[in-house]
Each structure stands twice: as C-alpha cells, then as structure tokens.
Design an enzyme around this catalytic site. Structure first.
Site, short mmCIF file in Angstrom:
data_model
loop_
_atom_site.label_atom_id
_atom_site.label_comp_id
_atom_site.label_asym_id
_atom_site.label_seq_id
_atom_site.Cartn_x
_atom_site.Cartn_y
_atom_site.Cartn_z
N ASP A 194 -9.58 4.57 1.98
CA ASP A 194 -9.60 4.49 0.52
C ASP A 194 -10.54 5.56 0.01
OD1 ASP A 194 -9.28 3.79 -2.09
OD2 ASP A 194 -9.96 1.73 -1.88
N ILE A 195 -10.01 6.77 -0.15
CA ILE A 195 -10.84 7.93 -0.48
C ILE A 195 -10.56 8.46 -1.89
CG2 ILE A 195 -11.09 8.57 1.94
CD1 ILE A 195 -8.99 10.79 1.43
N LYS A 196 -9.40 8.12 -2.45
CA LYS A 196 -9.02 8.51 -3.82
C LYS A 196 -9.29 9.99 -4.11
CE LYS A 196 -9.46 3.91 -5.86
NZ LYS A 196 -9.93 3.15 -4.70
N ARG A 197 -8.84 10.82 -3.21
CA ARG A 197 -9.00 12.27 -3.39
C ARG A 197 -7.82 12.82 -4.18
NH1 ARG A 197 -13.47 10.76 -1.54
NH2 ARG A 197 -14.54 11.86 0.14
N THR B 29 -5.69 7.09 0.17
CA THR B 29 -5.34 6.92 -1.24
C THR B 29 -5.57 8.23 -1.97
OG1 THR B 29 -7.58 6.05 -1.69
CG2 THR B 29 -5.81 4.45 -1.29
#
Length: 311
Positions: free
Chosen positions: A103-106, A140
C-alpha cells in the site's frame, strides 16, 4: 500474480487481506519493552517492535488468508530503520506464501513513476545486474496524474506478472470533495473507473486483469455501480470493521462468480486484542496474536454469510 491471488482466495474461501499498518500504539507494551531494551527508544527500537508484532500476527493468521497489505507510511515514519522493517515484513510474508499488496499509493510522471514501479514491483539495473528490491506482488497507485503516472506500472506488471490497484473511490470521509465532483454530469469516480477498465483490458490475467481498483467499503452504492463499470477488475475494498464497513455492505462488490473483490481490515485485526469481545474470550496483551486470528475468522464468517444471503 492476479491468478495466484484468485487461486488463494478460492483455496482459503477467504476474500480477506490483513492490513499490516502497525502504529506503535497498537504494539503491546511487552513487545515494545523488549525491543527498546535491545535498541533503545529509537527509530531502530520502534522498527524492531513493529517487526516482531507483524511476525506474530502473520504466524497466527497466514493459513487463513490469501494476502496481506502493509501500508508503507507506518514504516517510513521511522526512517531507514522503518523501511528495513517493511522489507523484512514483505520477505517474511512471501516465505509464508502470502500475496503481498504494497500500500504505497504512488503515482508520478515519466522516469519518476517508472522508478517507483521498478523499485516496488520490478527490477532495477545495478551495473551489469538486474536486482529485485521491495518485491511486492501488487501496489496501490494514485491516478491523479493520468495515464502518464499509471502506464509505467502497467508495463512492469506485464513484464513481471505483478499487479496494481488504482484508487477510484476511497473510504475516507472527505473523498467526495474531489471524487464525487461531476464531470459531464457524472461523478469523477465513474470516469476514473471507466479509465481503469480500459487499462485493465490491456493487462489481463486468465479471468481478471492485473489492473484492479480501490473502492471503499464505506460507499456500498458507489461500489455496486463501479462493479458493473469494471467487470474484469479485482476490487480492493478498504474500510471494513474499524471504519464502519460490514459484510452486508460488500455483496455488490463481488461478481456473480463469488470473486472479484478482496476486503481489507487493518486495526480491526492487528489491534483486535484491545476489543472487549476478545478480552472476554481470554485474550491478553501477551497473547495478542490469538485475538488477530479470532478477528480474521469472524471477518471471514461475516463476509461468507453476506455472500450466501445474496444468492
């Protein structure tokens, strides 16, 4: 990797992912005390406490679940030592044959997005060698910068058979400030969902795409609409449990084959030992991981019951 995820969901009968998002407050005092006695009240001590906390929860739950989702910010806050704990967690979960959703939301453009994709899902060139770094199975991705920010991830997914979950309708209360704004008479999340469906068509596994979507459990009506817009996308569903989502809210996130969604719970599982319902079953901070196992079993039962009632 999408095929492996679906296979493991079928094998466990558990469309569930455990969110390994360990705030230090969630870690029992005896775990922190032992880590601090070795490494001091330092970022290294905090990272060690988190690692031992994660390991105990994984050991207690890995046979029940297909996947885990470590949220990288909970590790990055402790700097380099925290990132090391993130890596140890990813590697250990792989040893247990769990699918790991980073879950890194890059999401950036050009070489920046390509570097994120290579570092988390692919390989990086180091001299004459190609090296694997974080090596999550999924990541993510924030689509706010458009195709420029997502395409490098899709290319890596195609090359290394990995996957992504693109943020479409998130579970937080203020998500509607942007995501619900109307574009040509339709909410923005529908427009994004349609674009995700197009990306998904270019990067298919056997039955589902390597390109999935994030849609919050706290918005069940929107989830029903988006399920129809993105039929070949696996939906990662945050917001279960502590944020208010329940099994009955989630039935329309799934396709008629009973697949198509995987539901995340983080603090509701990893901090379950703090809940009265598990204290009443004899759980103490010393055996905190037993509560996590109970919470996983309860979640699986809740979702299964809801899906059966749909039929």
């Amino acid at each position: 990797m999408i095929d492996k995820l679906i296979e493991k969901i079928k094998k466990t009968s558990a469309p569930v992912v455990v969110g390994l998002d360990p705030m230090l407050d969630y870690v029992p005092e005896h775990v922190k005390s032992e880590a601090f006695s070795k490494l001091g009240e330092t970022p290294a001590g905090a990272a060690e406490a988190i690692w031992q906390f994660n390991k105990a929860i994984v050991d207690a739950t890995y046979d029940l679940i297909p996947a885990v989702k470590p949220q990288i910010a909970m590790y990055e806050q402790f700097g380099v030592e925290g990132v090391k704990a993130f890596q140890k967690t990813v590697d250990y979960c792989h040893e247990k044959d769990l699918v790991v959703i980073g879950d890194i939301k890059r999401g950036d453009i050009g070489s920046t997005s390509a570097a994120y994709a290579a570092g988390h899902l692919g390989k990086v060139q180091v001299g004459s060698r190609m090296c694997t770094c974080f090596d999550e199975d999924f990541a993510t991705v924030n689509p706010y910068l458009g195709t420029d920010g997502v395409k490098p991830f899709i290319e890596v997914c195609q090359e290394f058979k990995k996957g992504i979950f693109v943020l479409v309708k998130t579970s937080n209360p203020s998500s509607g400030e942007f995501q619900d704004r109307e574009i040509g008479g339709r909410p923005l999340y529908e427009v994004v969902g349609e674009q995700v469906a197009k990306w998904a068509e270019t990067c298919m596994g056997t039955d589902y795409s390597r390109v999935g979507a994030v849609v919050g459990a706290t918005y069940p009506k929107q989830g029903e609409v988006l399920r129809k817009i993105m039929p070949k996308c696996m939906i990662l569903v945050p917001g279960y449990g502590a944020q208010g989502g329940q099994g009955r809210d989630l039935v329309h996130f799934f396709n008629s084959d009973g697949l198509g969604a995987i539901v995340n719970s983080s603090r509701g599982i990893i901090a379950a030992y703090k809940q009265d319902k598990y204290k009443d079953k004899g759980v103490t901070p010393e055996n905190f991981a037993d509560a996590s196992r109970m919470a996983v079993a309860d979640m699986i039962g809740d979702i299964d019951s809801a899906l059966k009632s749909k039929k």
